[in-house]
Design a protein around this motif. Structure first.
Motif, short mmCIF file in Angstrom:
data_model
loop_
_atom_site.label_atom_id
_atom_site.label_comp_id
_atom_site.label_asym_id
_atom_site.label_seq_id
_atom_site.Cartn_x
_atom_site.Cartn_y
_atom_site.Cartn_z
N SER A 1 0.91 -1.20 0.10
CA SER A 1 -0.03 -0.10 -0.10
C SER A 1 0.74 1.28 0.02
O SER A 1 0.66 2.13 -0.80
N CYS A 2 1.87 1.43 0.91
CA CYS A 2 2.60 2.62 1.03
C CYS A 2 4.03 2.50 0.66
O CYS A 2 4.77 3.43 0.41
N LYS A 3 4.35 1.37 0.25
CA LYS A 3 5.81 0.94 -0.11
C LYS A 3 6.80 1.42 0.92
O LYS A 3 8.12 1.28 0.54
N CYS A 4 6.37 1.19 2.22
CA CYS A 4 7.36 1.66 2.95
C CYS A 4 7.89 -0.06 3.78
O CYS A 4 7.25 -0.93 3.47
N ASN A 5 8.99 0.06 4.42
CA ASN A 5 9.53 -1.14 4.92
C ASN A 5 8.71 -1.50 5.99
O ASN A 5 8.14 -0.87 6.67
N GLN A 6 8.85 -2.92 6.15
CA GLN A 6 8.04 -3.93 7.13
C GLN A 6 8.10 -3.32 8.44
O GLN A 6 7.44 -3.26 9.54
N GLU A 7 9.52 -2.93 8.82
CA GLU A 7 9.68 -2.50 10.34
C GLU A 7 9.17 -1.02 10.36
O GLU A 7 8.86 -0.99 11.66
N ASP A 8 8.68 -0.43 9.75
CA ASP A 8 7.92 0.94 9.86
C ASP A 8 6.59 0.68 10.31
O ASP A 8 5.89 1.44 11.11
N HIS A 9 5.96 -0.59 10.10
CA HIS A 9 4.74 -1.03 10.73
C HIS A 9 4.99 -2.08 12.00
O HIS A 9 4.01 -2.31 12.59
N THR B 1 23.13 -4.13 -5.76
CA THR B 1 23.02 -5.74 -6.27
C THR B 1 21.52 -6.21 -6.10
O THR B 1 20.87 -5.71 -5.39
N TRP B 2 21.22 -6.93 -7.22
CA TRP B 2 20.09 -7.51 -7.34
C TRP B 2 20.12 -9.02 -7.62
O TRP B 2 20.84 -9.63 -8.30
N HIS B 3 19.10 -10.07 -7.16
CA HIS B 3 18.89 -11.06 -7.70
C HIS B 3 18.51 -10.93 -9.01
O HIS B 3 17.76 -10.04 -9.33
N LYS B 4 18.75 -11.63 -10.04
CA LYS B 4 18.11 -11.45 -11.48
C LYS B 4 16.81 -11.25 -11.68
O LYS B 4 16.38 -10.50 -12.21
N LYS B 5 16.11 -12.26 -10.93
CA LYS B 5 14.62 -12.35 -10.88
C LYS B 5 13.92 -11.14 -10.24
O LYS B 5 12.79 -10.91 -10.28
N HIS B 6 14.69 -10.29 -9.39
CA HIS B 6 14.37 -9.46 -8.70
C HIS B 6 14.52 -8.13 -9.42
O HIS B 6 14.44 -7.08 -8.92
N PHE B 7 15.34 -7.95 -10.67
CA PHE B 7 15.78 -6.73 -11.40
C PHE B 7 14.38 -6.23 -11.97
O PHE B 7 14.37 -6.58 -13.29
N CYS B 8 13.55 -5.68 -11.31
CA CYS B 8 12.33 -5.13 -12.16
C CYS B 8 11.86 -3.79 -11.33
O CYS B 8 12.35 -3.62 -10.24
N CYS B 9 10.93 -3.15 -12.10
CA CYS B 9 10.48 -1.76 -11.65
C CYS B 9 9.96 -1.88 -10.41
O CYS B 9 8.73 -2.65 -10.03
N VAL B 10 9.99 -1.24 -9.33
CA VAL B 10 9.41 -1.32 -7.94
C VAL B 10 7.96 -0.73 -8.15
O VAL B 10 7.18 -1.21 -7.33
#
Length: 375
Positions: free
Chosen positions: A45-53, A336-345
């Motif tokens: 929903s907000c794109k913030c990190n989980q620790e912010d919740h 750095t990224w995993h290849k499978k995670h190199f995608c638009c946020v």
């Protein structure tokens, strides 16, 4: 407090479970509920990190730290979970202080609960230790300091840095690589700080260790034990009683300022008892944040939090926040990224071989980047 090996019962929740009420602190009330992303450690929903919740419960945190300290030299700070098939939980030390409030009417009591306090201290010394911690970071129940501690537990000691089954789709070889990393840091780097007055750290423990070493190194001569002193153990240069003997003046390892002999300090056994820190100076060298619950990693003469120790050993995927155990990954501008995670946020479009933009460490396709700039 229960002794090591005794069973304690606890009601455990599923890790990363979504709660009905987990508003985001970073959004200032805009995002009311955490919506977990399938593999990113953010709220959809907000794109913030989980620790912010602040999603973890006390039981989840204690189980995570119990797993971290289990099978290490600090397993005495854990206890077995009743019916948990060998699972161990952190014996977190809480401190409750009750002060009477004297009035003309019947006396009342003001109770303050610290969610964590250094173990093995008198209450007087523990309170004195807390006085050296900034007020906003003191883990007093119901305050910003308690929330800060829980957030730091998630940030500095992510469960997916110690448990391969909390990671996303690791191969069998990657699981083995991660298990080897965990064994290595538990054996060589993981530590828990000890609070004491200067020169008074763990003398009883050191005396017991010295006695064990003396028995182990005693040499047999003609079938009899030699009566001379045991040989010196070169491995005992860190954390020996001799190093902890009182001296005239002490200085903090970080700020180099003099330390009063009446003020509590923090020792790190991995660093050797010839070093000590002010309570507020026991920080990660990389992020300069206080080491939560005094849990540290010692590497190349430096204190590190768990996150930054692991970052010094392996690359971390900027998208899923997990360590990369594959040799096949993407690197750009120091990230750095995993290849499978190199995608638009934003739209999740795969970007391998395509144009992209990096905005504040966020990977964006050109279309989403233009849209954001227009807003």
């Amino acid at each position: 407090m229960k002794k090591d090996g005794e069973e304690i019962s606890t009601q455990m929740s599923i890790l990363h479970q979504t709660r009905k009420e987990s508003p985001c602190s970073a959004c200032r009330g805009m995002c009311k509920t955490f919506e977990p992303h399938a593999w990113r450690k953010i709220c959809k929903s907000c794109k913030c990190n989980q620790e912010d919740h602040s999603l973890n419960s006390d039981a989840e945190d204690d189980r995570k730290i119990g797993r971290l300290l289990a099978d290490s030299k600090y397993s005495n700070l854990t206890a077995r979970v009743k019916g948990g098939d060998g699972v161990r939980i952190y014996k977190r030390n809480r401190m409750i202080i009750t002060n009477p409030i004297v009035t003309k009417k019947d006396p009342t009591f003001d109770t303050v609960t610290y969610e964590w306090a250094p173990p093995g201290l008198t209450q007087k010394l523990a309170i004195h230790y807390m006085e050296f911690i900034p007020k906003e970071m003191q883990p007093i129940s119901g305050t910003e300091g308690a929330y800060y501690r829980r957030r730091q537990l998630m940030r500095q000691l992510p469960v997916y840095d110690q448990d391969p089954f909390q990671c996303h789709a690791l191969s069998e070889s990657e699981v083995k690589s991660m298990e080897e990393l965990v064994r290595k840091y538990k054996s060589d780097s993981l530590g828990v700080g000890e609070v004491a007055l200067p020169g008074q750290v763990g003398s009883a423990k050191d005396e017991a260790n010295q006695k064990q070493k003396a028995e182990a190194t005693a040499q047999f001569t003609n079938g009899k034990v030699a009566k001379g002193k045991p040989q010196d153990d070169p491995a005992s240069t860190n954390g020996t009683l001799a190093e902890a003997q009182p001296k005239n003046e002490y200085h903090c390892e970080l700020c180099k300022q003099a330390v009063s002999t009446e003020s509590p300090v923090v020792y790190g056994e991995r660093a050797g008892y010839d070093r000590l820190w002010h309570p507020a100076c026991f920080l990660c060298t990389r992020c300069s944040e206080p080491l939560v619950d005094l849990i540290y990693f010692w590497k190349s003469g430096k204190l590190l939090c768990g996150r930054h120790y692991c970052d010094s050993e392996k690359s971390r995927c900027i998208a899923c926040d997990e360590l990369i155990f594959s040799e096949d990954y993407i690197e750009s501008k120091g990230l750095t990224w995993h290849k499978k995670h190199f995608c638009c946020v934003e739209c999740e479009q795969p970007l391998l071989g395509k144009s992209f933009e990096l905005e504040q460490a966020k990977l964006l396709c050109t279309s989403c980047c233009k849209s954001i700039k227009k807003m």
